[in-house]
Design an enzyme around this catalytic site. Structure first.
Site, PDB file in Angstrom:
ATOM      1  N   GLY A 182       1.492   8.541   1.439  1.00 17.98           N
ATOM      2  CA  GLY A 182       2.140   9.820   1.177  1.00 17.98           C
ATOM      3  C   GLY A 182       3.358   9.646   0.281  1.00 17.98           C
TER       4      GLY A 182
ATOM      5  N   SER B 277      -5.486   5.178  -1.420  1.00 17.04           N
ATOM      6  CA  SER B 277      -5.336   6.432  -2.143  1.00 17.04           C
ATOM      7  C   SER B 277      -3.869   6.856  -2.140  1.00 17.04           C
ATOM      8  CB  SER B 277      -6.195   7.502  -1.454  1.00 17.04           C
ATOM      9  OG  SER B 277      -6.095   8.721  -2.129  1.00 17.04           O
ATOM     10  N   ASN B 278      -3.356   7.216  -3.302  1.00 13.39           N
ATOM     11  CA  ASN B 278      -1.962   7.631  -3.431  1.00 13.39           C
ATOM     12  C   ASN B 278      -1.882   9.153  -3.430  1.00 13.39           C
ATOM     13  OD1 ASN B 278       0.701   8.031  -4.012  1.00 13.39           O
ATOM     14  ND2 ASN B 278       0.675   7.032  -5.997  1.00 13.39           N
TER      15      ASN B 278
ATOM     16  N   HIS C 179     -15.063   1.420  12.910  1.00 16.32           N
ATOM     17  CA  HIS C 179     -14.937   0.608  14.121  1.00 16.32           C
ATOM     18  C   HIS C 179     -16.141  -0.274  14.397  1.00 16.32           C
ATOM     19  CE1 HIS C 179     -11.017   1.845  15.667  1.00 16.32           C
ATOM     20  NE2 HIS C 179     -11.259   2.957  14.993  1.00 16.32           N
TER      21      HIS C 179
ATOM     22  N   ASP D 224     -11.472  -3.322  14.460  1.00 15.78           N
ATOM     23  CA  ASP D 224     -10.963  -2.595  15.632  1.00 15.78           C
ATOM     24  C   ASP D 224      -9.544  -2.085  15.394  1.00 15.78           C
ATOM     25  OD1 ASP D 224      -9.226  -4.749  16.066  1.00 15.78           O
ATOM     26  OD2 ASP D 224     -10.460  -5.626  17.618  1.00 15.78           O
TER      27      ASP D 224
ATOM     28  N   ILE E  13       7.232   9.582  -0.861  1.00 21.36           N
ATOM     29  CA  ILE E  13       8.452   9.098  -0.223  1.00 21.36           C
ATOM     30  C   ILE E  13       9.370  10.296   0.001  1.00 21.36           C
ATOM     31  CG2 ILE E  13      10.491   7.646  -0.488  1.00 21.36           C
ATOM     32  CD1 ILE E  13       8.708   5.758  -2.182  1.00 21.36           C
TER      33      ILE E  13
END
Length: 121
Positions: A64, A39-40, A91, A95, A66
């Protein structure tokens, strides 16, 4: 599956999906059965989030925006471009050590995009 596609085939499929999304024509098969989502959030000005994995996915990443920030390099302060990446994993399937290795490889590719060429099939 994505792992069976060349980088050019992946780019072509991403363009198809983007076009379908912008026209409101995504099908259920276009948005289901994923194992990983990226996801941007940076496109909306976001810098960090806590991504939630949705079954049957195994992991999710959120990129996130820049940011230009000061960073210490030795005893000097230098301008550095930073992008926060947030990862979430199920999980039961993956892992934390595997996610950390993936994150380190991702960082290496982002810092030196040409190095991805050597990993392409």
């Amino acid at each position: 599956a994505c792992q069976d596609l060349s980088i050019l085939e992946i780019a072509k499929e991403l363009n198809r999906l983007q076009q379908a999304a912008s026209e409101g024509n995504l099908s259920e098969s276009d948005i289901s059965d994923a194992t990983f989502t990226l996801s941007n959030i940076g496109a909306m000005g976001g810098t960090y989030m806590s991504p939630i994995v949705t079954p049957p996915q195994v992991a999710i990443g959120a990129m996130g925006k820049i940011q230009r920030l000061p960073r210490f390099v030795g005893d000097r302060v230098e301008e550095t471009f930073i992008m926060n990446i947030s990862w979430g994993g199920d999980h039961r399937a993956i892992d934390g050590a595997t996610m950390a290795k993936f994150s380190n490889q991702w960082k290496a590719y982002m810092e030196s995009p040409s190095s991805m060429i050597f990993s392409l099939k």
